[in-house]
Design an enzyme around this catalytic site. Structure first.
Site, PDB file in Angstrom:
ATOM      1  N   ASP A  24       1.022  -1.266   0.084  1.00 52.78           N
ATOM      2  CA  ASP A  24       0.032  -0.037   0.066  1.00 52.78           C
ATOM      3  C   ASP A  24       0.987   1.312  -0.076  1.00 52.78           C
ATOM      4  OD1 ASP A  24      -1.816   2.211   0.477  1.00 52.78           O
ATOM      5  OD2 ASP A  24      -2.387   1.310   2.693  1.00 52.78           O
ATOM      6  N   LYS A  86       2.501  11.380  -3.097  1.00 55.98           N
ATOM      7  CA  LYS A  86       1.601  10.500  -4.028  1.00 55.98           C
ATOM      8  C   LYS A  86       0.714  11.521  -4.820  1.00 55.98           C
ATOM      9  CE  LYS A  86      -1.839   6.933  -3.242  1.00 55.98           C
ATOM     10  NZ  LYS A  86      -2.503   6.120  -2.279  1.00 55.98           N
ATOM     11  N   GLU A 186      -7.481   0.582  -4.356  1.00 58.04           N
ATOM     12  CA  GLU A 186      -7.480   0.330  -3.280  1.00 58.04           C
ATOM     13  C   GLU A 186      -8.774  -0.245  -2.544  1.00 58.04           C
ATOM     14  OE1 GLU A 186      -6.255   4.563  -2.211  1.00 58.04           O
ATOM     15  OE2 GLU A 186      -4.142   4.118  -2.797  1.00 58.04           O
ATOM     16  N   ASP A 208     -13.194   5.449   2.276  1.00 58.37           N
ATOM     17  CA  ASP A 208     -11.455   5.687   2.576  1.00 58.37           C
ATOM     18  C   ASP A 208     -11.272   6.974   2.853  1.00 58.37           C
ATOM     19  OD1 ASP A 208      -8.888   5.707   2.626  1.00 58.37           O
ATOM     20  OD2 ASP A 208      -8.719   4.437   0.768  1.00 58.37           O
TER      21      ASP A 208
END
Ligand code: AMP
Length: 625
Positions: A24, A86, A186, A208
């Site tokens: 991850d 990211k 994800e 999330d």
């Protein structure tokens, strides 16, 4: 946007021959897991946490440091500490302007339009920086595995990552010396971690809330096949924003004490940020906590007590934003909250009691919290890695393309080669040809979107095929192949079939797309459907007229003698009208001019056909025909 997962029946039930990591690669933290003894487990080196803060510190000399230690330098040396890389993956400078304003380091753009960050006088791409994080994750994972060097991996990305962002993730892994078996979404990984693929039927919502991003995805399961019905979210909403609320509180009270100059100091800002996060985390466990800003070097030690209730009142608008996205995702999926059978929480920030309570109230059911929300995505990636290495669990994950992909054709229209919602991996080929005589090259412009004209779509890249042998227009045969691999990465190749000359494009689009942008592009496609259709028809008519003009001009002199004066006059006049119509974009005028032009060419066409037939028949008896 939708994603489906394919059920692979009768997959062999073998023990994996080698190992593969599930990684991850998160905005705030990164983590690796592996399949062991029939289940996924997080890798803890030497009994410590395997969670690697996605933070890099560049000391004045020596190697960059990644993880917890790097984060500890944030206060003392903020200009050389990089967070949240990211967000920059596969993005151009223009996309990131708002973010860049608050960063303590310089950013510039590389030759291909992608962002570079400058630290200690050196420029780094987001891929290089992410590679440093992946190397650290890999290193800890290998240590946890007793020194085994496992280089195969599955890496997760948000569901809304586009081709460029997925490709950037792959590139980062390659730079880190890893072999990516697959890039997985994800929410899909989280569902796998909870074993929801074992259900025959049902709807799942994956909520999330990470450090910097929020998304909610609605999936449906039918006969053990997952299909993602919708995704919504906000790429600029996460746990960091909750920290900012407390940081704002601290700043408001510290301002009068220390003055604006000190408040603007990067070290001071980082200290406030870290103090705010610690306080937020403490408020998850306790009804009251201390908000602290401590900078020993500046002899600052400030504290203030805050109750959870006060914090939750501040947070309410942020929490409501997540719920609006849930409403949006449900409405896109055409489901009511009561029709959701399972709710999965992902991301560290879903630990906040006010988030859990609000999600439970909205869906009317208790969310899954059995697994650690920081680990659930890595665990799911390990499940997928095990499947890809030949392990049991008869599920292969597949996505669909959210937007159509195609090339610009003459006149600016788009020829869609892969339609939106095609299941990936997929491949499609279409034939193209030259437009003018002796044309030795073709320019290809690759676009993405639902609009009919290239300039209304998103440009993904351009490339050229050279070396086509000179021949009459329309004779060359060029096959253009679009291939999207299982990770959603697009490769476009063109091949001239006569000579075998070929070219392949490496797509480096300048800008990434958020899910909101994808949605906007889809909506625009619908809203402009009629006018797009007309514009496209006009563009096609112009091309058709152009071809007719060239054919007429090259044959009229030869045919002039065999035609009566009136036909020649009509043809010349109709051709002139058609050329004039091409200078505008009036669809009706173009259609009329083309039809009249075609009618006027009929005597010439009949004469040419006749000549050809006569030549063919010369010297042959009737019986031979
Ligand atoms: P992730 O990107 O999923 O690793 O999530 C990181 C975010 O979760 C950060 O904003 C953390 O501050 C937040 N977080 C981690 N633990 C807690 C906690 N116990 N309570 C509230 N937020 C937390």
């Amino acid at each position: 946007m939708g994603y489906i997962e394919l059920n692979v029946l009768n997959a062999p039930a073998t023990t994996p021959s080698t190992l593969a990591l599930g990684i991850d690669l998160g905005t705030t933290n990164s983590l690796a897991a592996i399949w062991k003894d029939g289940r996924p487990v997080v890798l803890h080196p030497e009994g410590k946490s395997g969670l690697v803060p996605s933070v890099i510190h560049f000391p004045p000399d020596g190697m960059p440091i990644v993880g917890r230690e790097a984060r500890d330098h944030a206060v003392a040396d903020p200009r050389h500490v990089i967070f949240s890389i990211k967000r920059f993956m596969g993005r151009g400078l223009a996309d990131m302007r708002p973010e860049l304003a608050s960063l303590p380091y310089q950013a510039s753009e590389s030759d291909n339009g992608l962002i570079q960050l400058e630290v200690q006088g050196r420029k780094y791409t987001p891929e290089q920086l992410s590679a440093l994080i992946l190397m650290r994750v890999h290193d800890l994972a290998c240590r946890a595995l007793g020194g085994q060097d496992v280089r195969k991996c599955v890496i997760t990305v948000p569901a809304y990552f586009d081709d460029t962002q997925r490709q950037a993730t792959r590139d980062a892994a390659r730079l880190a010396g890893l072999e990516v078996l697959r890039i997985v979404n994800e929410p899909t990984a989280a569902s796998l971690a909870y074993g929801l693929d074992q259900r025959d039927k049902g709807n799942v919502a994956v909520f999330d809330l990470g450090g910097g991003t929020f998304d909610v995805t609605v999936l449906t399961i039918e006969d053990s096949v997952f299909r993602v019905l919708s995704t919504a979210g906000d790429t600029h909403l996460g746990g960091d924003d909750f920290d900012q609320l407390l940081a704002g509180l601290a700043r408001a009270e510290l301002g009068p004490l220390y003055g604006d100059e000190l408040l603007g100091d990067p070290g001071f800002q980082q200290a406030i940020r870290l103090g705010a996060e610690q306080c937020k985390i403490a408020l998850t466990n306790d009804p009251e906590a201390e908000l602290r800003v401590v900078i020993p070097a500046k002899r600052i030690s400030w504290r203030r007590r805050i109750e959870r209730e006060e914090f939750e009142a501040l947070c309410a608008p942020l929490v409501e934003r997540t719920i609006s996205a849930c409403r949006q995702a449900l409405s896109d999926a055409k489901l009511e909250p009561g029709e959701i059978d399972e709710v999965v929480l992902v991301g560290g920030a879903t630990r906040m009691p006010c988030v859990r309570e609000r999600v439970q109230r909205f869906f009317g059911r208790k969310p899954h919290t059995e697994l650690n929300p920081d680990e659930v995505v890595a665990l799911g990636a390990a499940v997928q890695a095990n499947i890809l290495m030949g392990g049991r669990r008869d599920m292969l994950l597949m996505d669909v393309t959210p937007l159509s992909l195609g090339v610009e054709t003459m006149g600016g229209a788009v020829s869609k080669i892969i339609q939106r919602n095609s299941t990936i991996p997929c491949e499609a080929t279409e034939g193209f040809t030259t437009y003018v005589d002796n044309q030795t090259g073709l320019d290809f412009h690759i676009v993405q979107g639902e609009r009919e004209l290239a300039h209304d779509c998103r440009s993904l890249g351009r490339f050229q095929l050279k070396g086509i042998p000179p021949m009459p227009a329309g004779m060359a045969r060029v096959a253009v192949k679009f291939h999207i691999d299982a990770d959603g990465v697009l490769t476009v190749g063109a091949k001239e079939l006569g000579t075998g000359k070929s070219a392949v494009v490496e797509i480096q689009p300048m800008h990434g797309l958020t899910d909101a942008e994808v949605e906007r592009m889809l909506k625009e496609g619908f809203a402009h459907a009629r006018e797009d259709f007309d514009q496209r028809r006009a563009a096609d008519l112009k091309i058709e007229i152009g071809t007719m003009v060239r054919a007429t001009e090259s044959n009229l002199n030869a045919g002039r003698a065999g035609l009566d004066r009136e036909s020649v006059h009509d043809l010349e006049e109709a051709m002139e009208h058609a050329k004039q119509a091409c200078s505008g974009s009036d669809l009706k005028a173009l259609q009329k001019a083309r039809d009249e032009f075609e009618r006027a060419t009929l005597p010439l066409a009949a004469l040419l056909m006749n000549n050809v037939a006569q030549k063919a028949l010369m010297g042959r008896k009737l019986g031979d025909v």
